[in-house]
Design a protein around this motif. Structure first.
Motif, short mmCIF file in Angstrom:
data_model
loop_
_atom_site.label_atom_id
_atom_site.label_comp_id
_atom_site.label_asym_id
_atom_site.label_seq_id
_atom_site.Cartn_x
_atom_site.Cartn_y
_atom_site.Cartn_z
N THR A 122 59.47 -29.35 10.80
CA THR A 122 60.25 -28.18 10.37
C THR A 122 59.40 -27.17 9.60
OG1 THR A 122 60.89 -29.37 8.35
CG2 THR A 122 62.39 -29.51 10.24
N GLY A 123 58.11 -27.15 9.85
CA GLY A 123 57.24 -26.19 9.18
C GLY A 123 56.50 -26.80 8.00
N VAL A 124 55.68 -25.98 7.35
CA VAL A 124 54.85 -26.46 6.25
C VAL A 124 55.00 -25.55 5.04
CG1 VAL A 124 53.15 -27.54 7.76
CG2 VAL A 124 52.85 -25.14 7.09
N GLY A 125 54.64 -26.10 3.89
CA GLY A 125 54.69 -25.35 2.64
C GLY A 125 53.55 -25.77 1.73
N PRO A 126 53.44 -25.19 0.53
CA PRO A 126 52.34 -25.51 -0.38
C PRO A 126 52.32 -26.99 -0.75
CG PRO A 126 53.54 -23.56 -1.12
CD PRO A 126 54.35 -24.17 -0.02
N SER A 127 51.11 -27.54 -0.84
CA SER A 127 50.96 -28.94 -1.22
C SER A 127 51.10 -29.09 -2.73
CB SER A 127 49.59 -29.45 -0.79
OG SER A 127 48.55 -28.77 -1.49
N GLU A 128 51.25 -30.33 -3.18
CA GLU A 128 51.34 -30.59 -4.62
C GLU A 128 50.04 -30.18 -5.32
OE1 GLU A 128 54.01 -31.45 -6.35
OE2 GLU A 128 55.11 -31.30 -4.46
N PHE A 129 48.91 -30.36 -4.65
CA PHE A 129 47.63 -29.96 -5.23
C PHE A 129 47.60 -28.45 -5.47
CE2 PHE A 129 43.34 -28.27 -4.15
CZ PHE A 129 42.70 -28.65 -5.32
N VAL A 130 48.02 -27.67 -4.50
CA VAL A 130 48.03 -26.21 -4.65
C VAL A 130 49.00 -25.81 -5.76
CG1 VAL A 130 48.73 -24.07 -3.51
CG2 VAL A 130 47.27 -25.70 -2.31
N LYS A 131 50.15 -26.45 -5.83
CA LYS A 131 51.12 -26.13 -6.88
C LYS A 131 50.56 -26.41 -8.27
CE LYS A 131 55.18 -27.13 -3.99
NZ LYS A 131 56.33 -28.06 -3.79
N SER A 132 49.70 -27.45 -8.36
CA SER A 132 49.19 -27.85 -9.67
C SER A 132 48.10 -26.92 -10.20
CB SER A 132 48.63 -29.27 -9.58
OG SER A 132 47.41 -29.31 -8.84
N LEU A 133 47.49 -26.11 -9.35
CA LEU A 133 46.38 -25.26 -9.77
C LEU A 133 46.88 -24.07 -10.58
CD1 LEU A 133 44.24 -25.19 -6.49
CD2 LEU A 133 43.88 -26.60 -8.52
N ASP A 134 46.18 -23.78 -11.66
CA ASP A 134 46.53 -22.64 -12.51
C ASP A 134 45.85 -21.39 -11.95
OD1 ASP A 134 47.50 -21.07 -14.52
OD2 ASP A 134 45.98 -21.67 -15.99
N LEU A 135 46.29 -20.99 -10.76
CA LEU A 135 45.75 -19.82 -10.07
C LEU A 135 46.91 -18.93 -9.66
CD1 LEU A 135 43.12 -21.57 -7.74
CD2 LEU A 135 42.65 -20.32 -9.86
N PRO A 136 46.67 -17.64 -9.46
CA PRO A 136 47.76 -16.75 -9.03
C PRO A 136 48.32 -17.18 -7.69
CG PRO A 136 45.63 -15.65 -8.80
CD PRO A 136 45.38 -16.91 -9.58
N LYS A 137 49.61 -16.99 -7.51
CA LYS A 137 50.27 -17.42 -6.29
C LYS A 137 50.82 -16.21 -5.53
CE LYS A 137 49.88 -21.91 -7.01
NZ LYS A 137 49.23 -21.96 -8.33
N SER A 138 50.76 -16.32 -4.21
CA SER A 138 51.34 -15.31 -3.34
C SER A 138 52.81 -15.65 -3.11
CB SER A 138 50.59 -15.27 -2.01
OG SER A 138 50.84 -16.47 -1.29
N PRO A 139 53.59 -14.76 -2.51
CA PRO A 139 54.97 -15.10 -2.17
C PRO A 139 55.02 -16.37 -1.31
CG PRO A 139 54.61 -12.75 -1.89
CD PRO A 139 53.27 -13.35 -2.19
N GLY A 140 55.86 -17.29 -1.71
CA GLY A 140 55.94 -18.56 -1.00
C GLY A 140 55.17 -19.68 -1.67
N GLY A 141 54.40 -19.37 -2.72
CA GLY A 141 53.73 -20.41 -3.48
C GLY A 141 52.32 -20.74 -3.08
N ARG A 142 51.74 -20.00 -2.11
CA ARG A 142 50.35 -20.25 -1.76
C ARG A 142 49.41 -19.65 -2.80
NH1 ARG A 142 49.71 -18.66 4.65
NH2 ARG A 142 51.68 -19.49 5.44
N ILE A 143 48.13 -20.03 -2.73
CA ILE A 143 47.13 -19.44 -3.62
C ILE A 143 46.96 -17.96 -3.25
CG2 ILE A 143 44.72 -19.50 -4.35
CD1 ILE A 143 44.69 -22.47 -3.60
N GLY A 144 47.06 -17.09 -4.24
CA GLY A 144 46.98 -15.66 -3.97
C GLY A 144 45.54 -15.18 -3.83
#
Length: 528
Positions: free
Chosen positions: A404-426
């Motif tokens: 059913t598609g993919v989304g940000p991983s827990e590792f990406v969510k844990s990073l203190d980096l800016p995020k794009s719409p949808g929760g990816r690394i910006g």
């Protein structure tokens, strides 16, 4: 078993050729050859061919940085061979001076002796490029990045490469569905990362580490890792850290479950070779178990009911392969249960929703004709034996594949980096993470920041492949301007920003037929 080996078919041979062509560059891939394989195939249309002592970085003074960024660097001659027994020569035990941005708990032994580390590069060493991941984006970058040795008469331009990933190979994901039913064998859809970038196995300063990244400190230019397996190592878990000059995060994404209860525990996600192996094992096991005496008809029908959730390219391709397998193999080899084997595809809206309406209608008719039951609904709950839909309809199953598609991983969510719409690394237009010097992100884990005015690109192989190719050229430009070392890229001329042009979308539907959507080129095609 004969039921699981159909490699001799023309389609299987064609698929193997396409798999080998995907890792190379050169001419155009024939459209007919790429007919079986969804949106990722668009990446293949763009190339084809044959297959084949200095103080730590964070302690440097400004004058030292200027010295490292300027002039030429000369390396001593590399050894003729690293040898099997050789380990990373700069992987040394070193006490951690301060806490990481994301803490990694050391074991008792590590408390006493410090966390092993790959030390920062010296002034007379090539800059170190650390790549997290071995997916489409990471492997294209590894394939193209300049790893040539320095020459006293040539400006500095090459990198040592360190790759960190829990798997040591790239998976040609569009072909995974074919391996589930024996059309292709698993070895046909993987490529070792050391063959994509030979320096990982032979270069004196390049290494592959079978590990997961657990944290990043962008101020110190360090990544913190935990080995994928600690068996036989001094501690469990085994932690180490790597100092980088340039860091590329290409760690991919994770399947979306929408927090539906029971999905992670009972469904199989078709994203890795291990998933395809599990599907293949369960298919064969259920076929054999269903012939045991004493089973009720309802239990036999449940065992032989294969349910696919998600009507995107992966779900449609797997449903098509499965129906083809049932028609061509199961009814011949398992005649006692041939009428009980069923395939159901559940989708909340329309299958292949990103394709042209005419192609969607063709796919619907084709799948229905060859026995795939299309159900429109939303899954509410999953148990080990049945699915409950939002209208309380219960669907018993023996095999459940979730796509059913993919989304940000827990590792990406844990990073203190800016995020794009949808929760990816910006990232910005040059795939840089603006708040983290010398850090880049690409592939399914990255997306353009809102401030760029660009939309977040879809999680497709053709997007990731072209981002990896672009970034390899960008890193080469930076190195030629003496910007390869940490903190030295500020004045480098980067050139044109990354621009993505969609080539087209492709999806197979079984029976050696596929759909090709080239609406940007005012064309649509059915490939027989």
């Amino acid at each position: 078993m004969a039921a699981w080996s159909r490699i001799g078919r023309g389609g299987g041979q064609l698929s193997q050729s396409l798999s080998r062509a995907a890792a190379s560059e050169g001419g155009a891939t024939p459209a007919g050859a790429s007919s079986a394989f969804r949106n990722a195939s668009g990446a293949l249309l763009s190339h084809g061919g044959t297959h084949h002592h200095v103080s730590p970085l964070h302690g440097l003074a400004l004058a030292g940085l200027a010295d490292r960024c300027a002039g030429r660097v000369v390396l001593p001659p590399p050894p003729s061979s690293r040898g099997i027994s050789a380990t990373a020569p700069r992987l040394q035990s070193r006490a951690a001076s301060s806490a990481a941005a994301v803490a990694v708990e050391p074991s008792d032994g590590e408390e006493a002796h410090g966390v092993p580390s790959l030390e920062p590069t010296g002034r007379l060493e090539k800059p170190r490029l650390v790549v997290l991941g071995t997916g489409w984006a990471a492997c294209r970058l590894l394939k193209d990045v300049d790893t040539r040795a320095y020459d006293v008469d040539v400006d500095t331009r090459a990198y040592d490469v360190v790759c960190v990933s829990p798997r040591n190979h790239m998976v040609f994901t569009p072909l995974l569905a074919s391996t589930c039913v024996g059309t292709l064998e698993f070895r046909s859809v993987v490529e070792p990362v050391s063959r994509i970038q030979p320096m990982l196995g032979t270069g004196p300063g390049s290494y592959f580490y079978l590990a997961n990244c657990s944290g990043i400190d962008t101020r110190k230019h360090e990544v913190y890792c935990t080995t994928a397996s600690s068996e036989g190592l001094p501690s469990n878990p085994y932690h180490f850290k790597i100092a980088y000059d340039k860091l590329v995060i290409a760690s991919g994404a994770e399947p979306l479950t929408f927090n539906i209860k029971g999905v992670k525990e009972n469904a199989i996600f078709l994203r890795e070779v291990s998933h395809a192996q599990e599907i293949r094992r369960k298919l064969l096991t259920n076929l054999m178990l269903s012939e045991n005496p004493g089973l009720s008809e309802s239990e036999k029908k449940r065992l032989l009911h294969c349910v696919v959730v998600g009507g995107g390219p992966t779900g449609v391709e797997f449903s098509g392969e499965l129906s083809d397998f049932i028609v061509r193999d199961v009814r011949e080899r398992y005649s006692h249960v041939k009428d009980d084997v069923k395939v159901t595809l559940i989708e909340a809206n329309e299958i292949l929703s990103s394709f042209d309406v005419g192609l969607r209608q063709y796919a619907t008719k084709h799948l229905s004709k060859y026995g795939v039951n299309l159900v429109r609904g939303v899954v509410k709950n999953v148990t080990p034996t049945e699915i409950t839909l939002s209208d309380d309809t219960r669907v018993p199953y023996g095999l459940l594949v979730w796509s059913t598609g993919v989304g940000p991983s827990e590792f990406v969510k844990s990073l203190d980096l800016p995020k794009s719409p949808g929760g990816r690394i910006g990232v910005d237009e040059w795939l840089r993470v603006p708040s983290a010097p010398d850090v880049f992100a690409l592939g399914d884990c990255a997306g353009f920041l809102e401030s760029t005015g660009k939309p977040v690109l879809p999680a497709l192989a053709q997007v990731a492949e072209r981002e990896g190719r672009y970034l390899a050229r960008l890193l080469g430009k930076m190195a030629k301007q003496n910007g390869g070392k940490a903190h030295c890229a500020g004045k480098a001329e980067l050139g044109e920003p990354f621009v993505y042009k969609h080539i087209g979308s492709m999806a197979s539907v079984g029976r050696y037929k596929a759909l090709v959507d080239l609406r940007e080129n005012k064309a649509r095609t059915l490939i027989n």
